[in-house]
Design a protein around this motif. Structure first.
Motif, PDB file in Angstrom:
ATOM      1  N   LEU A 203       0.837  -1.194   0.000  1.00 33.57           N
ATOM      2  CA  LEU A 203       0.000   0.000   0.000  1.00 33.57           C
ATOM      3  C   LEU A 203       0.876   1.250   0.000  1.00 33.57           C
ATOM      4  O   LEU A 203       1.882   1.323   0.720  1.00 33.57           O
ATOM      5  N   VAL A 204       0.486   2.231  -0.803  1.00 32.40           N
ATOM      6  CA  VAL A 204       1.162   3.526  -0.823  1.00 32.40           C
ATOM      7  C   VAL A 204       0.201   4.538  -0.206  1.00 32.40           C
ATOM      8  O   VAL A 204      -0.867   4.811  -0.740  1.00 32.40           O
ATOM      9  N   VAL A 205       0.576   5.083   0.959  1.00 32.53           N
ATOM     10  CA  VAL A 205      -0.292   5.986   1.714  1.00 32.53           C
ATOM     11  C   VAL A 205       0.318   7.382   1.695  1.00 32.53           C
ATOM     12  O   VAL A 205       1.489   7.565   2.057  1.00 32.53           O
ATOM     13  N   SER A 206      -0.466   8.362   1.273  1.00 35.62           N
ATOM     14  CA  SER A 206       0.045   9.732   1.180  1.00 35.62           C
ATOM     15  C   SER A 206      -0.994  10.728   1.683  1.00 35.62           C
ATOM     16  O   SER A 206      -2.200  10.469   1.630  1.00 35.62           O
ATOM     17  N   TYR A 207      -0.484  11.864   2.164  1.00 36.81           N
ATOM     18  CA  TYR A 207      -1.350  12.938   2.662  1.00 36.81           C
ATOM     19  C   TYR A 207      -0.564  14.237   2.576  1.00 36.81           C
ATOM     20  O   TYR A 207       0.639  14.261   2.842  1.00 36.81           O
TER      21      TYR A 207
END
Length: 248
Positions: free
Chosen positions: A156-160
């Motif tokens: 999973l690639v999680v960005s914010y």
């Protein structure tokens, strides 16, 4: 009246015979038979319908089988033994699938998770994407997300915005808690303002800009008057409107 009763009794008797025929066990004695032929004989004895893709049968080989009074499951297990096929019974339908399709389906999992900052605060609207695919979602107001049918070895690639992007390896845990850290590198960027330079994280107010080329076209006498109407939140007016009066 007698004829009507006779008709009803005959109908009931035929219905019971039909039901009994469909509920009986399976007996097969075939040599060098195709899978399609065997399916047809099972259909005739059991009343079950078969559902499958024709191209799946091209991968099968002819079989020899000899069974007596076997259940529908036992008969199918014998028929599909050493064949690249498997089956699933849904109501009165036998769904035939390839072994590879079944194995692929077994490798997918459903996951849920929550994305927060290092203080435990939820991050709504965070992007959660499966690396190397188009499968993606975003977190809700509580920072929660859910993805279904994901490969068990996916990443999973999680960005914010304002936080460092993280890559998370999926585990067998049904719930994943993801903590993002603030992107301190972005906060150290230098912003050039009209009266010097300041770090972006140290700016406490608004910064606006006006192109000099636009100001040169204005029919005004001073720099202050040229700002009128060009920067949001800034007003420029003279004390009394007389030539040479100061500008506030």
């Amino acid at each position: 009246m007698v004829m009507k009763l006779t008709s009803i009794l005959l109908f009931v008797a035929c219905f019971q015979l039909s039901a009994a025929g469909y509920s009986q066990s399976i007996s097969l004695s075939e040599k060098n038979a195709t899978i399609e032929t065997i399916f047809e004989k099972i259909k005739e004895q059991s009343g079950y319908l078969f559902w499958y893709r024709l191209d799946l049968l091209k991968e099968t080989s002819k079989i020899n089988i000899n069974i007596k009074s076997a259940s529908i499951e036992q008969a199918l297990n014998q028929v599909l033994k050493n064949q690249p096929l498997t089956f699933e019974i849904i109501d009165k339908t036998i769904v035939v699938k390839s072994n590879t399709e079944t194995a692929s389906a077994e490798k997918t999992i459903n996951i849920r998770g929550k994305v927060t900052d290092d203080k435990g605060g939820a991050l709504p609207g965070a992007s959660v994407k499966v690396k190397g695919s188009t499968v993606a979602t975003s977190t809700n107001l509580n920072g929660e997300f859910e993805l279904r049918g994901i490969d068990e070895d996916a990443v999973l690639v999680v960005s914010y915005l304002g936080f460092t992007t993280q890559e998370i390896k999926i585990t067998t845990q049904p719930v994943i808690n993801i903590i993002l850290k603030e992107d301190t590198q972005g906060l150290n960027e230098v912003v050039v303002v009209g009266y010097g330079e300041v770090r972006r994280r140290d700016i406490t107010g608004s910064v606006g800009s006006v192109k000099m080329a636009d100001m040169e076209k204005a029919p005004v006498r001073s720099f202050e008057e040229a700002l009128a109407g060009r920067v949001a939140g800034v007003t420029a007016s003279s004390d009394d409107g007389q030539p040479g009066a100061s500008v506030n």
